[in-house]
Design a protein around this motif. Sequence first.
Motif, PDB file in Angstrom:
ATOM      1  N   UNK A   1      42.619  55.612  37.140  1.00 19.98           N
ATOM      2  CA  UNK A   1      42.634  54.205  37.510  1.00 19.98           C
ATOM      3  C   UNK A   1      41.243  53.900  38.119  1.00 19.98           C
ATOM      4  N   UNK A   2      40.418  54.740  38.505  1.00 14.88           N
ATOM      5  CA  UNK A   2      38.933  54.373  38.753  1.00 14.88           C
ATOM      6  C   UNK A   2      38.172  54.790  37.738  1.00 14.88           C
ATOM      7  N   UNK A   3      37.533  53.810  36.894  1.00 15.80           N
ATOM      8  CA  UNK A   3      36.634  54.034  35.704  1.00 15.80           C
ATOM      9  C   UNK A   3      35.378  54.393  36.321  1.00 15.80           C
ATOM     10  N   UNK A   5      31.779  55.327  37.082  1.00 17.66           N
ATOM     11  CA  UNK A   5      30.764  53.941  37.905  1.00 17.66           C
ATOM     12  C   UNK A   5      29.665  53.849  36.982  1.00 17.66           C
ATOM     13  N   UNK A   7      28.682  50.446  36.295  1.00 20.34           N
ATOM     14  CA  UNK A   7      28.042  48.880  36.579  1.00 20.34           C
ATOM     15  C   UNK A   7      26.939  49.082  37.585  1.00 20.34           C
ATOM     16  N   UNK A   8      25.951  48.116  37.292  1.00 21.71           N
ATOM     17  CA  UNK A   8      24.763  48.405  38.108  1.00 21.71           C
ATOM     18  C   UNK A   8      24.871  47.803  39.457  1.00 21.71           C
ATOM     19  N   UNK A   9      24.145  48.310  40.547  1.00 22.89           N
ATOM     20  CA  UNK A   9      24.629  47.956  41.840  1.00 22.89           C
ATOM     21  C   UNK A   9      24.349  46.343  42.003  1.00 22.89           C
ATOM     22  N   UNK A  10      23.063  46.032  41.254  1.00 27.27           N
ATOM     23  CA  UNK A  10      22.566  44.667  41.579  1.00 27.27           C
ATOM     24  C   UNK A  10      23.670  43.475  40.949  1.00 27.27           C
ATOM     25  N   UNK A  12      26.248  41.486  41.034  1.00 30.86           N
ATOM     26  CA  UNK A  12      27.131  41.224  41.989  1.00 30.86           C
ATOM     27  C   UNK A  12      28.466  40.723  41.487  1.00 30.86           C
ATOM     28  N   UNK A  13      29.383  41.016  42.071  1.00 30.95           N
ATOM     29  CA  UNK A  13      30.690  40.659  41.386  1.00 30.95           C
ATOM     30  C   UNK A  13      30.998  39.251  42.016  1.00 30.95           C
ATOM     31  N   UNK A  14      30.611  39.216  43.329  1.00 32.61           N
ATOM     32  CA  UNK A  14      31.156  38.110  44.105  1.00 32.61           C
ATOM     33  C   UNK A  14      30.172  37.783  44.994  1.00 32.61           C
TER      34      UNK A  14
ATOM     35  N   UNK B 351      42.966  48.810  41.564  1.00 33.67           N
ATOM     36  CA  UNK B 351      41.783  49.323  41.110  1.00 33.67           C
ATOM     37  C   UNK B 351      40.495  48.928  42.077  1.00 33.67           C
ATOM     38  N   UNK B 352      39.493  49.698  41.808  1.00 32.73           N
ATOM     39  CA  UNK B 352      38.261  49.699  42.938  1.00 32.73           C
ATOM     40  C   UNK B 352      38.104  48.286  43.253  1.00 32.73           C
ATOM     41  N   UNK B 381      33.042  55.541  45.675  1.00 35.89           N
ATOM     42  CA  UNK B 381      32.345  54.974  44.164  1.00 35.89           C
ATOM     43  C   UNK B 381      30.871  55.708  44.422  1.00 35.89           C
ATOM     44  N   UNK B 384      26.010  54.815  44.402  1.00 34.64           N
ATOM     45  CA  UNK B 384      25.460  53.454  43.951  1.00 34.64           C
ATOM     46  C   UNK B 384      26.628  52.528  43.625  1.00 34.64           C
ATOM     47  N   UNK B 385      27.621  52.054  44.751  1.00 40.97           N
ATOM     48  CA  UNK B 385      28.825  51.577  44.478  1.00 40.97           C
ATOM     49  C   UNK B 385      28.708  50.082  43.790  1.00 40.97           C
ATOM     50  N   UNK B 386      29.617  49.656  42.913  1.00 37.90           N
ATOM     51  CA  UNK B 386      29.395  48.593  42.000  1.00 37.90           C
ATOM     52  C   UNK B 386      29.617  47.621  43.117  1.00 37.90           C
ATOM     53  N   UNK B 388      28.811  45.536  46.399  1.00 39.65           N
ATOM     54  CA  UNK B 388      27.640  45.398  47.316  1.00 39.65           C
ATOM     55  C   UNK B 388      27.793  46.179  48.595  1.00 39.65           C
TER      56      UNK B 388
END
Lengths: 797, 503
Positions: A1-3, A5, A7-10, A12-14, B351-352, B381, B384-386, B388
């Motif tokens: 379920x959790x792919x 990690x 993705x870069x921290x910066x 931003x998804x939202x 999912x996360x 996570x 370094x969480x995806x 923020x």
Amino acid sequence: MISSATGARKARIRPPRKLTSTQSDFQKSWEVLSSAIKEIQEKRASNLSFEELYRRAYNAVLRKHGKQLYENIKAVLSEHLENAVYQKLSLLKGEQGASLLKAVNSEWNDFLLCMRMISDVFMYLDRVYTKESFLPPVYNMGLNLFRDKILKNNNHAIGHRLVGIVNLELNKSRQGEFIDRYLIKSTVSMFESLEDEPRTDTEGWRGQFSENYYSVVCEPALMDSSRVYFERLAQELLSEKNGSLYLSKANQLMREEEKRLILYLPEDTYPKLCEMMMNALISTNLETVMGFENGGLRSWISENDYNSLSLLYTLSGSADANYGTLRFSLKEMIISATPELDEKATEFVAELQAKSTIPAKPQQKKKPGSLKESSTQYAIKWIGSLIELKDKYDIMLDASFERNVLISKTVDSAFSELVNLNPKVAEYLSLFVDDGIRKSFKEKSHDEYESILDKSIVIFRFIKDKDLVEKYYKNHLAKRLLQQKSFSSDIERSMISKLKKEVGYSFTSKLEVMFRDVKISRDTSAEFASKLAASEQLVADYPFLRKLELEINVLTGTFWPMTVNKNLDVNFPLELSLLREQFEKYYGEKHAGRKLIWAPNSGTVDMRIRFPKKTYEVNMPVYSAIIILLLFSEDDQKQYTFEEIRDITNIPENDLVRQLQSIAVASRSRLLTKTPMTKDIHPGDVFSVNEKFRSPMTKIKVLTVSSSTKLEDDQERSHTMKSVDADRKIEVDAAVVRIMKARKTLKHNDLLGEIIKQLSNRFKPSPSLMKQRIESLIDNEYLERDEEDRTVYHYLA
Amino acid sequence: MDRGTESKEFVDLLLACRSGDLDRVDQLVSLGINVDRWDNSPLILASLCGHEDVVRFLLERGAVCDRDTFEGERCVYGALNDSIRDLLLSYDITKAVDVTQPFAAHISSLVPEAKVVTADILVNGEKLHKFMLSARGVLKNISLVESIPSITTKIVNYVYQKPQTGFERINLEELLSVAVSLDLTDFAEMVREYRAATTPISRSKVMRNFQLEMSRLALKDMSQFTEDQIFAHALVKDTPELSVQEKLDMMTGKCFPDVILTVPHKDGGHWFVPSHRAILVRSEYFETMFRSNFSEASIFNDLVSENGIIDRNRLIEDPDLIPVIPVTAASNSNLLRILIEFLYYDNSTFVYFESLDVLSMADALLIDRLKNMASVVLSSDGDNPRIPVYDILRAGWDTRINRLETYAARVIANRLEEYINEPDFEDVVLESAERIENRHDTDTIDLIDDIRFYLTKKFHITNYEGYDVFFKDVVKDDPALYRDYTEQLAWIDDLLARLGLDA
């Protein structure tokens, strides 16, 4: 379920989720919410969407408007209560009590419904803002407002009126009027729901310990008015001056009140009010009530009024678990019974005398022995009455006091005190038992006399000077045994075993030896008789031996109470001296080394005497027999002076006087005549056979003064006390030595304590006696004082 | 789940049992991990490490501590304290399982009398729910169940997850034939086993296994029902209204809904989902909504018939009566789906990237357990969480989840060099300071304290007490590390000075 990690921290998804909103947003929401509150208050809530209201409140809280929201709600609610509700209620001023209650109750119930819905809407506010700010949740905040804006407003204008009405209604109900129970109960529960303001010193500590409007305002008022009511009630009841009436009425009123309280008032008040009621009606007045002449403790007891006593017990128990007042009064009552007992005994003796003197010869003066006789009867009756009194209390304990342990103890200790108030009680008791075994038990069944004996033992238990009882009992027992006066040896044994059970073996061992002596003597007599009959030579020499029978009691000197005069040298007539010689021979063969001392002052002789008119069978003391056999058997014309009789018989003078009184003065057994014919025996008096002796009976008994058991006179008593004191010295000495032998070293006070403990079954030694004995033991070098600490004793082996 | 992921989850479970992280254990176990694998290792670890709450949780979820086995004895022997040992012994094999799992507990609380009237069918006097009977495959033959009252109880217990201790005074043949007729194969199988068991101990063993099996079976049935009935009957529409016919269609199938939930669909339009108040009240929000007297609930007051159940015919006669309730806490259909799956069968596989939304939804709807699960996912996570870290931190504050605050502090501490100069970091420090001012008049800032704490971890500083006064006593394990440590502490002090904060 959790792919993984990656993705870069910066990246931003939202956008950042920092929630903000403007004041105008909040105002818009608040308008909706406040109008919803209004609709809820106007009972039009079913059109409102919970979803929307909750959402608005939720968002406001999330956007940090919690404080504002809370304040606003408070303001809206206050406004509603002040302007709508309070105004409406205060208009009801002039009206009757119950209608104000009704109006407040209905407002209250509406308000609760509204608050429930309002607090549903502001659930999230409660969870987040109010909780974190240590404020009361919205629902409780509303209740507090109701308290402040309605009840407390205008200096408790409505609150105090409500409390007053509740009080009034309660009093109405006490007068038997019908009241609206539901209304009272719901008003009280409203008071209870209104918590008092939290104390400032317990910030953040709210809840179960805080007081509410009921406990702070209503309950004290209720208690006050109830106290007045109960006290007035008590005074009314007291004015009747009848204890039975008081108790039953008070009890009834209290039961009614209890039922009422359960219906109207909270659980917490119930015990408080009940206690106060108990106090006002029972505790305060119990002593007065018991002291009433009419239906007080004295009359209940004397009339066996078990119902009143039961009630008294129940009530005084619920007022005071220790029954203090009741026990005190019972004790007083018992201890003061001495005059009653004395009176009963006196009356009894007077009756007895009236009976015995009237049919006999009224003109005759009182017989010399009768004073002693009657005082003996007095003693017996006294103990009998005491037992009756104890029985009465025993029945009472069962019937009314549930055998309460405390009360039983009090009764016992009071009886013990009562019993020991009488210095002669030890002798009385022994006489009572003696009388029973001699006479009065004959008419009773086994169970009956057993029960009397048991009760005697109870009295015995109360007596402090048990050694004194032993002393008297031994005397009386000795007489019974020697004179064969006890009608059943089973009773004797039963009594002894009871005593043994009560105080142990050492107390009764001497008594048992006395029994054994008597029993063995019976066998010895029989054996001696057959031996005597078998010795042909002797019988041939003295033919009259055939006609002689000897019943002898060989008694172990130290165990029997009577003193034996070792130097006595009475002249026995041939018949008796022969028997004496033969028996001494026989006994000497059987038990070598034992020394027999004869006590002619104790036994009796049966003989047949031929008078001109008739032959009589006479039982007489040995001394009398000696006088008659030695002096008057051969020549019935012979006369002897007192001095001559004394010198021939060699009987001690005072004994002789008594013997002569029996056989020459006493009317029924005047075998001799005396010149001059006076009552008393004087030197120089002349005695001869009474030719004219007549008696309706063939069998005659010559009584001597000492033959029956009687109460001692003062002289005898002081003699007894002297001998008891001597015994006590020995007992104390023995106890001291026993204790010190075991303990070796002991302090003075500890030693005294040990002595008292050891002797508790015997008597209570006085401190001066103990000190004196310790001193004497030190002088005799059984003990020594410690060199340094003079209060310490050492045992010297 | 394939074997690979399962073993990773299992390792996570073991770690959580060791550290006593109950929320994490709950979340992992709810994924369906068998807690009894690997010779009881989860239970043994939890009891060895003294985490009584975790031990109790595992036992309630069916972990076996049987003293007759080596593992069971080892578990009891290794228990850290008496309290845990007693707990283990009290859950001896012979005892029935205490069904306190949230799901089963809720379902079984629906009979005999739920907090809100939701029952819509009477079976031998028992107030039951058509949708439950339907979901568990009993409704179609309900007359058969009804015919024998003693068996009705057993079937009701089965449907509603009530603990069954045994079948005393029950005709087993009858029960078996009813179970077979209802196609309840597992139930029938268990009755057969029960019939074969001869001793009381073996019988209660059968019952216990059955109890666990029944829970799994119920979850399976409910999951099936959610897919086949609820989501299958859900509608996507462009308008925010449903027609009478559409409502009727939802109500006439085997779904038996009594409310319709609506949210924006993730692909546009409105999504309408038939649902059941009986299940929704697992959320305190819905419980209050349906218990109170607002419009969502008030229509049901009229629908309650004389015998105390909801009269469905009235709803079918007038389909407009059924409330259509927007779930604004769920921002779109995805979230509502997650909500429904959680409420209906305890599913929490999101999912996360959804976890932040799940968290705020659960908070708004007052579902603490889902909140905890979301926070566990959100905080797992790594360094370094995806998402923020500021979002995570603020979510932690908003939803009052301490785990997220400390997680964020750890993340920031571990990469302080990256965060220290970010304006966003300044913002959160200021916000944290404000939060404190709102509460107490103290001069510590939680976030800064937490970060300082995690710095000591980062640089392996021992004896850290959290206060400056103790710094001179700090054991300087490694001079280089200690230098870095004091340097980073200085960054923070600089920042605080710059912000005018004293902490």
